[in-house]
Design a protein around this motif. Structure first.
Motif, PDB file in Angstrom:
ATOM      1  N   ALA A 573       0.822  -1.206   0.000  1.00 17.90           N
ATOM      2  CA  ALA A 573       0.000   0.000   0.000  1.00 17.90           C
ATOM      3  C   ALA A 573       0.856   1.255   0.000  1.00 17.90           C
ATOM      4  N   LEU A 577       2.520   2.931  -7.081  1.00 18.57           N
ATOM      5  CA  LEU A 577       1.994   2.079  -8.125  1.00 18.57           C
ATOM      6  C   LEU A 577       2.819   2.246  -9.392  1.00 18.57           C
ATOM      7  N   GLU A 589     -10.010   8.002 -13.155  1.00 17.49           N
ATOM      8  CA  GLU A 589      -9.901   7.325 -11.871  1.00 17.49           C
ATOM      9  C   GLU A 589      -8.963   6.137 -12.007  1.00 17.49           C
ATOM     10  N   ARG A 590      -8.375   5.731 -10.880  1.00 18.80           N
ATOM     11  CA  ARG A 590      -7.557   4.541 -10.840  1.00 18.80           C
ATOM     12  C   ARG A 590      -8.226   3.531  -9.933  1.00 18.80           C
ATOM     13  N   ASP A 592      -8.533   0.909  -7.208  1.00 21.51           N
ATOM     14  CA  ASP A 592      -7.770   0.602  -5.996  1.00 21.51           C
ATOM     15  C   ASP A 592      -7.904  -0.893  -5.703  1.00 21.51           C
ATOM     16  N   TRP A 593      -6.895  -1.660  -6.069  1.00 21.81           N
ATOM     17  CA  TRP A 593      -6.937  -3.106  -5.887  1.00 21.81           C
ATOM     18  C   TRP A 593      -6.880  -3.503  -4.417  1.00 21.81           C
ATOM     19  N   ASP A 595      -8.446  -1.914  -1.984  1.00 22.94           N
ATOM     20  CA  ASP A 595      -9.715  -1.602  -1.326  1.00 22.94           C
ATOM     21  C   ASP A 595     -10.827  -2.497  -1.869  1.00 22.94           C
ATOM     22  N   ARG A 708      -6.065  -5.655   3.994  1.00 19.76           N
ATOM     23  CA  ARG A 708      -5.395  -4.602   4.767  1.00 19.76           C
ATOM     24  C   ARG A 708      -5.497  -4.987   6.233  1.00 19.76           C
ATOM     25  N   GLY A 930      -2.929  -4.803  -9.689  1.00 17.68           N
ATOM     26  CA  GLY A 930      -2.223  -4.157  -8.574  1.00 17.68           C
ATOM     27  C   GLY A 930      -1.897  -5.165  -7.492  1.00 17.68           C
TER      28      GLY A 930
END
Length: 1037
Positions: A573, A577, A589-590, A592-593, A595, A708, A930
């Motif tokens: 995290a 990236l 937008e990207r 978020d792998w 989340d 996470r 990701g």
């Protein structure tokens, strides 16, 4: 099993992983490499592989060492090849030692009496100077010379070429040219073991006068007997040495294999002491040891009972019962003495070889009646029990960096003193590097399957004369027993009242026939387990009966969640990236792998009695049942980075590491360290002893986790949940769960499921409909969270919930709304199948599919069909295009994923879903997954068809239904064979006037026996195809 085993207190793929060492490994130039391949010894101009390694300076050489710092010279050492008892003097033997490929052979030409078998062992480079063919594949000719099997060139004991068949006898003596010579290395037989010195230059020909291999006098003592053995291992030299120096792992990693003496710790036995915490019945406990004489040549460890000595780089020996002085005194006074001698040989990165010699002067008489192969069965079981632990541990070391070993591993107890000393020696004198004798890429090889890791045939049996001879005899005995069972029944049928007259005698003869056949089947299983492969599952070994003193329970506290060690995903995290430096599109937008929620497995395929290791998004995790709920932790023990998934769940519901017995609760807090004294500091409460714990939840009967582990994410369920599919939880539906690992990447899997046009062709013969037709579909609601498609003129719908969930139905035009179900979903009489696929990224070039397919077809019939039968059909569907997708992925990589739209021609509307997914993957993911852990984003080498289509490890071992079915079908296979013999025997024993009188009945019984045997053979073929491997050739469909 070895009678002295109770005394043995010491134990004896995909992308390549670069070893993160400093400085970089030595590299030889192409010119030097060509020189070493073309020139051989006999003249001063010869350059051998080891000479190249010795003269080649490392790239980016470090600054000169201080004058008082020594560097270990790996080339100025003697290395063992094999016990002489395992070397056949009639044939050459190829080995790899220190990265150098050598051949050992017995030279009879040095003796005046060649017929008597006298001579010397020789060691050469294993490459013929003619065309570099391996000399180890050759033979020893009738003149005692080593002959290359390729063109017949012959060499004497000095490496000089004596004969070239293709050279004219009257022509120039080309065989005397120095280029026709082979490098010969100094070698010696000592302690009945062949050693060699890896330098072939002339100045080293008399190296024995200056330096000899380490000598163990007990081995040569005639009052001792010695059991020798050898085994190749799938982990590196440093991990092997470290493991042998670790007595604390024996009660846990080798549980059930070795009886050990209980460790005495007053703090665990005296209930009057307040610090009493736990009593460990597995035998673990504090171990006191003192390190002496540590220098560049090794060190000695003096323990409470016994001693051990490390003589760098290969020799590790000692006695578990006596000190060195007591052992020498015992030798003089003939007192009972047991020695353990281990020779640890570096083979190549990620490969090592162990040669052992166990001399003893007790139970000498047993050595005369117990064959050596019988000892090896137990010793190989001991090596197998921790081979997978060490293989994974080595890769965890590399991921952390060997320079960071002291930081990555938490070693708070004195039982790790030898290991710490060895790691300090390896760092101080070797810079965490082995000085390979040949230029070699310092990378770990790909991780093979567990049966390849623990295979015994090539790693031991073919190198052991005793085991190879025993295997040959047992194979012959297996066939003889089967022939005997048939012969006995035939004899009984022929002898009509002449030899065997009474019913009792005939029944006894039939029983002998049945026993012979049953014994042959038992022997086949014995051979497979002891000479080929036997899995060792720590989770199902007898669970410890450790007791906790009730009134001290509160003293075993849990570390606060905020003190948990940082997980791998937390590191990911904080890592920029790949596109961090790129300028994102305006308003873009990207994805978020990190989340996201990711599925692990269906609950029906998770055994609550054992931990389960998985890899998801490059992150290795372990899931286990903590009394009332499932838990997910990092699959890495903080002690020495062993995989926790190889451990077990103890009787308190804690996760116990199988390597050293450390125990963890559901939050990842360490609850018990067996090696820590109870009256000492509470080292288990240190935050370094904790494991990262991830949020997890069971939804739709599937276990999900959130990658996470930081405290702020512990309540993530209140903010975000996994995608919910109401059809799966509908009690009137029949749901088929399944899981399969596949050897192609995540995006190929998603793309394949979005492609209805390939079904009539790639899965031809597996579905009722055939023939391709135009398919019209419109893409709706396309955004960062996915998209939805309606198949306008065709019936059905499809929905993609990023990044992994695919939901579809060929009957309904709209998906079920959580709040307002449509008319189709309320009409339960309509056929409404729903297909749900979860496409899980595992690693580059690997993915996992979890499916939950259900329907409402008044499924009384489906409820009686076992899940494993459905899986055989589902696996056929997956196999039918696996090879196509495996190669297709490599074609994509060759043209570049950024060029997908240019390289692929997709002119029809049937590709709309695929185009939409590729646009989503490019726009929001930059054509990259990701990964949650740092990983090399490159594809592994292409796999064989057997690897692509194999089912046992990719599905059966992950599916409780298929695993149970395989076990039951195997038993049925044997039962059918035994029953066929028993029926024929019964018929032969039954006189015509007693039981079976008519000819028709006897013919019927014979037909039943034949059908039973034929059914067993058919079942053998069915098991192979359904549970192991079945090729799918599309051209033959």
């Amino acid at each position: 099993m070895d009678p002295i085993s109770p005394l043995l207190l010491l134990p004896r793929p995909r992308p390549s992983l670069p070893l993160r060492l400093a400085p970089p490994p030595p590299r030889a130039s192409a010119g030097v490499a060509r020189t070493r391949l073309r020139r051989r010894r006999l003249s001063t101009t010869t350059t051998t592989v080891s000479a190249v390694a010795a003269e080649t300076a490392p790239a980016d050489s470090p600054s000169p060492s201080p004058s008082d710092e020594e560097r270990f010279d790996w080339l100025d050492q003697w290395y063992p090849i094999a016990p002489v008892c395992d070397l056949d003097p009639r044939a050459p033997h190829g080995k790899t030692v220190l990265g150098l490929r050598i051949v050992a052979w017995f030279d009879r030409t040095v003796s005046g009496d060649a017929a008597a078998g006298d001579g010397e062992w020789r060691v050469f480079d294993d490459a013929c100077p003619h065309r570099l063919a391996p000399l180890s594949e050759g033979r020893v000719d009738d003149k005692g010379r080593l002959q290359c099997v390729y063109h017949g060139w012959c060499f004497d004991g000095r490496g000089a070429c004596q004969f070239i068949p293709q050279a004219p006898a009257l022509g120039p003596p080309v065989h005397k040219n120095s280029k026709a010579c082979v490098a010969s290395y100094p070698c010696v037989v000592q302690n009945n073991i062949l050693w060699f010195y890896p330098r072939s230059e002339p100045e080293y020909s008399d190296v024995l006068q200056r330096k000899r291999p380490p000598y163990i006098p007990q081995i040569d003592d005639p009052s001792f007997v010695t059991v020798y053995g050898v085994r190749d291992l799938y982990y590196g030299y440093d991990v092997l040495v470290e493991n042998l120096m670790d007595p604390a792992h024996v009660p846990y990693a080798h549980k059930g294999l070795m009886r050990i003496r209980k460790k005495e710790d007053p703090g665990r036995y005296n209930i009057d002491l307040l610090s009493t915490v736990e009593f460990d019945k597995e035998g673990g406990g504090p171990i006191k040891m003192q390190i002496e004489d540590a220098n560049v040549d090794g060190f000695m460890s003096v323990q409470e009972r016994g001693y051990f000595k490390f003589v760098a780089p290969c020799t590790f020996y000692g006695s578990p019962l006596r000190t060195e002085a007591e052992a020498d005194e015992g030798k003089k006074k003939k007192q009972p003495t047991v020695m353990l001698v281990f020779l640890c040989i570096p083979v190549s990165p990620g490969r090592s070889r162990l040669v052992w010699a166990f001399p003893r002067n007790v139970g000498v008489w047993m050595d005369k009646i117990i064959p050596r192969w019988y000892y090896h069965i137990g010793q190989n079981a001991i090596l197998d029990s921790d081979i997978y632990l060490l293989h994974i541990e080595e890769r965890n070391f590399v991921a952390a960096g060997l320079d960071n070993w002291q930081k990555a591993c938490y070693v708070p107890t004195s039982s790790d003193n030898m290991i710490i000393t060895f790691r300090n020696w390896f760092r101080k004198y070797c810079k965490h590097q082995i000085g390979w004798a040949a230029p070699i890429a310092n990378q770990l090889p790909a991780t093979p399957t567990k049966d390849q890791l623990m295979e015994r045939y090539w790693s031991h049996v073919m190198q052991c004369t005793s085991c190879s001879a025993a295997l040959k005899r047992m194979r012959a005995l297996e066939v003889a027993l089967q022939v005997a069972s048939v012969a006995v029944v035939g004899f009984l049928a022929v002898a009509k009242g002449t030899v065997v007259t009474s019913v009792v005698q005939r029944a006894a003869v039939v029983a002998v026939a049945v026993l012979c056949f049953a014994a042959s089947r038992w022997l086949a299983n014995f051979i497979e387990k002891n000479f080929y492969f036997q899995d060792y599952v720590h989770a199902y070994k007898p669970i410890s009966t450790a007791r906790l003193v009730p009134w001290r329970r509160q003293w075993i506290g849990c570390t606060d969640a905020k003190e948990l060690s940082m997980s791998v995903s937390a590191v990911a995290a904080k890592t920029p990236l790949p596109w961090a430096d790129e300028e994102a599109p305006v308003g873009g937008e990207r994805f978020d792998w990190l989340d996201q929620w990711y599925p692990i497995a269906p609950i029906c395929d998770l055994d609550k009695r054992a931990p389960h290791g998985k890899m998801v998004m490059g992150l290795k995790i372990v899931t286990w049942f903590d009394g009332g709920e499932w838990r997910v932790l990092d699959d890495m023990c903080p002690h020495r980075l062993a995989p926790l998934s190889e451990g077990r769940v103890d009787n308190k519901g804690r996760l116990q590491c199988a390597y050293h017995g450390w125990c963890f609760d559901g939050r990842g807090s360490c609850q018990f360290i067996p090696q820590a004294p109870a009256l000492g500091p509470h080292v288990h409460k240190n935050n370094k002893a904790c494991v990262a714990s991830y949020p997890c939840v069971v939804q739709n009967n599937i276990l999900w986790f959130y990658p996470r582990s930081e405290p702020e994410f512990k309540d993530v369920l209140l903010r975000k949940r996994p995608p919910y599919i109401p059809e799966i939880d509908n009690p009137s539906s029949v749901i088929d769960y399944g899981v399969r690992d596949l050897l192609y990447g995540y995006e190929l899997l998603v793309e394949n499921f979005m492609d209805p046009a390939h079904v009539p062709y790639a899965h031809r013969g597996l579905f009722p409909h055939e023939g391709g037709v135009p398919i019209k579909m419109n893409i709706e609601e396309a955004n960062i969270d996915g998209f939805h498609s309606n198949l306008k003129e065709s019936w059905g719908y499809f929905k993609f919930v990023a990044p992994i969930t695919l939901i579809g139905s060929p009957f309904r035009a709209e998906p079920v709304d959580n709040n307002n179900n449509n008319d189709n979903s309320s009409n339960k009489k309509q056929p409404e199948p729903v297909a749900v696929f979860f496409c899980v990224p595992v690693a580059p070039g690997k993915c996992r599919v979890i499916w939950a397919n259900g329907h409402f077809l008044d499924g009384w019939f489906d409820r009686f069909i076992p899940r494993w039968w459905r899986h055989t059909k589902g696996n056929q569907v997956l196999d039918s295009d696996s090879s196509v997708l495996h190669i297709e992925e490599r074609n994509y990589a060759a043209v570049g994923l950024d060029n997908w739209h240019k390289a692929c021609y997709v002119p029809t509307s049937s590709d709309n879903l695929i185009i939409a997914f590729r646009n989503w993957f490019k726009k929001y993911g930059n054509n990259q997954v990701g990964w949650l852990a740092p990983t090399a984003n490159q594809l592994p080498p292409a796999s064989t068809r057997v690897e692509v289509f194999e089912r046992y490890w990719s599905h059966v071992m992950q599916c409780t239904s298929c695993r149970a079915a395989l076990k039951g079908l195997r038993a049925l296979e044997v039962a059918l064979q035994v029953a066929s013999v028993a029926i024929v025997g019964f018929l032969a024993a039954a006189k015509g006037n007693t039981v079976v009188t008519s000819t028709a009945r006897r013919a019927t019984i014979v037909a039943v026996a034949v059908l039973f045997f034929a059914a067993s053979r058919w079942l053998t073929n069915y098991i192979e195809k359904a549970f192991y491997f079945q090729d799918f050739v599309l051209a033959e469909q």
